[in-house]
Design a protein around this motif. Structure first.
Motif, short mmCIF file in Angstrom:
data_model
loop_
_atom_site.label_atom_id
_atom_site.label_comp_id
_atom_site.label_asym_id
_atom_site.label_seq_id
_atom_site.Cartn_x
_atom_site.Cartn_y
_atom_site.Cartn_z
N SER A 14 82.74 33.44 56.86
CA SER A 14 83.91 32.34 56.68
C SER A 14 84.68 32.96 55.22
N VAL A 15 84.28 34.01 54.42
CA VAL A 15 85.12 34.46 53.44
C VAL A 15 85.47 35.71 53.67
N ASP A 16 85.38 36.17 54.84
CA ASP A 16 85.91 37.39 55.21
C ASP A 16 85.36 38.89 54.63
N THR A 17 84.08 38.59 54.54
CA THR A 17 83.63 39.77 53.84
C THR A 17 82.83 40.83 55.10
N GLY A 18 82.56 40.32 56.25
CA GLY A 18 82.14 41.35 57.29
C GLY A 18 80.85 41.17 57.34
N PHE A 19 80.01 40.52 56.63
CA PHE A 19 78.59 40.59 56.82
C PHE A 19 77.93 39.38 57.89
N SER A 20 76.64 39.92 58.05
CA SER A 20 76.19 38.58 59.00
C SER A 20 75.89 37.31 58.11
N GLN A 21 75.71 36.44 59.13
CA GLN A 21 75.74 34.78 58.48
C GLN A 21 74.05 34.68 57.90
N SER A 22 73.27 35.51 58.57
CA SER A 22 71.82 35.16 58.35
C SER A 22 71.17 36.44 57.86
N THR A 23 71.61 36.93 56.35
CA THR A 23 70.93 38.18 56.00
C THR A 23 70.51 37.77 54.45
N VAL A 24 69.10 38.19 54.30
CA VAL A 24 68.49 38.20 53.06
C VAL A 24 68.38 39.61 52.56
N ALA A 25 69.03 39.60 51.26
CA ALA A 25 69.12 41.06 50.72
C ALA A 25 68.35 40.86 49.30
N MET A 26 67.71 42.02 49.12
CA MET A 26 66.92 42.11 47.73
C MET A 26 67.05 43.63 47.26
N ASN A 27 67.09 43.54 45.53
CA ASN A 27 66.86 44.83 45.09
C ASN A 27 65.43 45.08 44.58
N ILE A 28 64.54 46.09 44.93
CA ILE A 28 63.44 46.31 44.31
C ILE A 28 63.42 47.63 43.77
N GLY A 29 63.23 47.71 42.26
CA GLY A 29 63.16 48.62 41.56
C GLY A 29 61.44 48.83 41.33
N LEU A 30 61.08 50.13 41.41
CA LEU A 30 59.75 50.21 41.41
C LEU A 30 59.38 51.11 39.98
N ASP A 31 58.36 50.86 39.32
CA ASP A 31 58.31 51.26 38.09
C ASP A 31 57.57 52.82 38.15
N ALA A 32 57.17 53.33 36.87
CA ALA A 32 57.01 54.77 36.87
C ALA A 32 55.51 54.75 37.56
N ARG A 33 54.60 53.95 37.78
CA ARG A 33 53.44 54.09 38.78
C ARG A 33 53.68 54.87 39.95
N TYR A 34 54.69 54.66 40.29
CA TYR A 34 55.13 55.21 41.82
C TYR A 34 55.73 56.53 41.60
N SER A 35 55.25 57.63 42.17
CA SER A 35 55.99 58.91 42.41
C SER A 35 57.01 58.80 43.43
N GLN A 36 57.73 59.72 43.62
CA GLN A 36 58.87 59.72 44.85
C GLN A 36 58.18 59.62 46.15
N PRO A 37 57.16 60.55 46.12
CA PRO A 37 56.50 60.19 47.76
C PRO A 37 55.94 59.00 47.89
N GLN A 38 55.14 58.48 46.77
CA GLN A 38 54.75 57.02 46.78
C GLN A 38 55.76 56.07 46.97
N ARG A 39 56.90 56.29 46.23
CA ARG A 39 58.09 55.38 46.75
C ARG A 39 58.48 55.27 48.08
N VAL A 40 58.62 56.38 48.90
CA VAL A 40 58.90 56.46 50.25
C VAL A 40 57.95 55.73 51.03
N GLU A 41 56.58 55.95 50.81
CA GLU A 41 55.66 55.34 51.51
C GLU A 41 55.30 53.72 51.45
N PHE A 42 55.78 53.37 50.17
CA PHE A 42 55.93 51.95 49.81
C PHE A 42 56.99 51.28 50.74
#
Length: 254
Positions: A14-42
């Motif tokens: 309705s506001v002409d953004t072009g997105f879906s009407q039923s989408t939940v979005a989240m931002n997850i920032g993993l801390d230093a406990r996770y190495s890069q391979p562990q981040r990908v696996e997470f």
């Protein structure tokens, strides 16, 4: 602990953004406990578990989410175009399911697929990019540089519809999307038939079951986000209305 911020995108079309009407979005920032391979696996584990939730249709990841006040501009060149030094486009890294999860339509060509793996030599652009840099020629099969030294190139495989990205009142900017086959952090978009707030609560529980130390932030509805994005425009409109009212009053009293 790791940070999580969830936004619910409701009635976005309705506001002409072009997105879906039923989408939940989240931002997850993993801390230093996770190495890069562990981040990908997470995130592989998280995507699989969220996809298995009742009502969930698509799950995708993106480096910078529209209307999230995050932006990544980079210099680029287009093969066969009279490029100018310093020309910039918004750059994104996206997983194969991101566009479907956000409900962003495909205008030409194809989207990324799981079979593409981590192919860095392909790209998707939006319609504004295609119209500006591929005027009177087919963007599919065209080449766009993906490094600042312009020695490495990506082949355009798809064109997506424009979305309102940084502000609701601004015209869409040219955008380049590269494939992120090993998603290790950023924003996640989940498209579902389940009401957004109910889905967000379920996703919170899923995250805690994977890592109880994740810090979960507040939930915002799309109405809240729309208000933030359009605050300046609404203020200007209100101000003009006040001046118009004053002018009308002065005219009536002579």
């Amino acid at each position: 602990g790791a940070g999580l911020f969830i936004r619910s995108y409701i009635n976005v079309v309705s506001v002409d953004t072009g997105f879906s009407q039923s989408t939940v979005a989240m931002n997850i920032g993993l801390d230093a406990r996770y190495s890069q391979p562990q981040r990908v696996e997470f995130f592989r584990n998280l995507f699989a578990r969220v996809e298995a939730l009742p009502g969930v249709q698509k799950v995708g990841g993106i480096s910078n989410l529209p209307l999230s006040n995050s932006e990544d501009l980079r210099e680029f060149e287009v093969d066969g175009y009279p490029n100018k030094k310093g020309q910039l486009a918004e750059s994104r890294w996206a997983t194969p399911q991101y566009f479907s999860a956000m409900g962003i339509p495909l205008a030409a060509g194809r989207l990324f697929t799981q079979e593409d793996k981590s192919n860095r030599s392909i790209a998707i652009v939006n319609e504004s990019f295609a119209k500006k840099y591929f005027t009177n020629r087919n963007p599919i099969g065209g080449r766009v540089s993906r490094e600042d030294d312009h020695t490495q190139w990506s082949t355009v495989v798809g064109v997506i519809g424009d979305v309102r990205d940084s502000a609701l009142e601004k015209a869409p900017e040219p955008q380049i999307y590269n494939l992120d086959g090993d998603f290790g952090g950023g924003y996640i978009a989940v498209r579902s038939a389940v009401p957004a707030k109910s889905l967000a609560a379920t996703i919170r529980s899923t995250l805690r079951s994977i890592d109880p130390n994740l810090a979960v932030g507040d939930i915002q509805t799309m109405g809240d986000l729309e208000s933030e994005a359009s605050a300046q425009r609404r203020f200007q409109t209100s101000l003009l209305s006040v001046f118009a009212g004053i002018a009308l009053f002065l005219a009536l009293v002579g």
